[in-house]
Design an enzyme around this catalytic site. Sequence first.
Site, mmCIF file in Angstrom:
data_model
loop_
_atom_site.group_PDB
_atom_site.id
_atom_site.type_symbol
_atom_site.label_atom_id
_atom_site.label_comp_id
_atom_site.label_asym_id
_atom_site.label_seq_id
_atom_site.Cartn_x
_atom_site.Cartn_y
_atom_site.Cartn_z
ATOM 1 N N HIS A 101 0.834 -1.191 0.000
ATOM 2 C CA HIS A 101 0.000 0.000 0.000
ATOM 3 C C HIS A 101 0.873 1.246 0.000
ATOM 4 O O HIS A 101 2.105 1.165 -0.067
ATOM 5 C CB HIS A 101 -0.930 0.005 1.216
ATOM 6 C CG HIS A 101 -0.184 -0.007 2.532
ATOM 7 N ND1 HIS A 101 0.190 -1.180 3.155
ATOM 8 C CD2 HIS A 101 0.266 0.988 3.326
ATOM 9 C CE1 HIS A 101 0.827 -0.904 4.282
ATOM 10 N NE2 HIS A 101 0.889 0.413 4.412
ATOM 11 N N CYS A 136 -8.490 -8.355 6.299
ATOM 12 C CA CYS A 136 -8.376 -6.896 6.375
ATOM 13 C C CYS A 136 -9.768 -6.327 6.624
ATOM 14 O O CYS A 136 -10.706 -6.612 5.871
ATOM 15 C CB CYS A 136 -7.795 -6.327 5.083
ATOM 16 S SG CYS A 136 -7.452 -4.550 5.151
#
Length: 278
Positions: free
Chosen positions: A80, A252
């Site tokens: 990310h 997640c």
Amino acid sequence: MDVLQSHRVEMLGIAVAVVAIAAGSAYYFYFTKKPKGCLDPENFKEFKLVKLTQLSHNVAKFRFALPTPTSVLGLPIGQHMSCRGKDSLGDEVIKPYTPTTLDSDIGYFELVIKMYPQGRMSHHFREMRVGDYLAVKGPKGRFKYQPGQVRAFGMLAGGTGITPMFQVARAILENPEDRTKVNLIYANVTYEDILLKEELDRFAHNFPDHFSVFYVLNQPPEEWDGGVGYVSKEMIQTYCPMPAPDIQILRCGPSPMNKAMAAHLNDLGYTSQMQFKF
């Protein structure tokens, strides 16, 4: 004389062939190598917002241009980046996000953002207009996907936690050499909260042997054939690969969900090596 001349012609032909091969190799090396990524892990860089698509009342897709039409972001699969903005009080805020695009999408990257009423970074995205710039730094993260690293993934996602799962799944499915199976359980409060549903359903339709998705809703509509309530042990047993050395469960979502999923996975016999939390 004819023999000598023939020999010279032959040697000249060989020389031309060698030069051609060398030139071709040089061209491949210098001109067809994967472009260098645009991200900087140490410093924020700004990217221009060139398209804004409202997907629902609180979800939008933001497309940012890279420096050139052939530039790539340079974000390894499963990682990310940090985005910097300002909240409603004008204070700086930094939050991690995962693009829904890959490096095969050249010249731009996209973020699908859910904007919460009290979210500090949500305020920044809500105020953005085409032509504005977003400061980004990366790559970041401990997970870096390599094709074939496991036989199958189980994915447990909640809300906006779908974005890293989507990135990994898309990379697998768009690679014809990658035979990894993906089994996704995606939990939300309402039907309208489901992000990227059209794309996920398309994956399931186009790759039925390699991708499946099971939706779970706290508040389902009247006609609903998915899961109801919270993700349970039984759902994980039914829709995810069984514990094995060559599988991994990715998760997640919101903190309470992550905590509950970790307990479920431990109870079901998934070792710490078989689990990863984004």
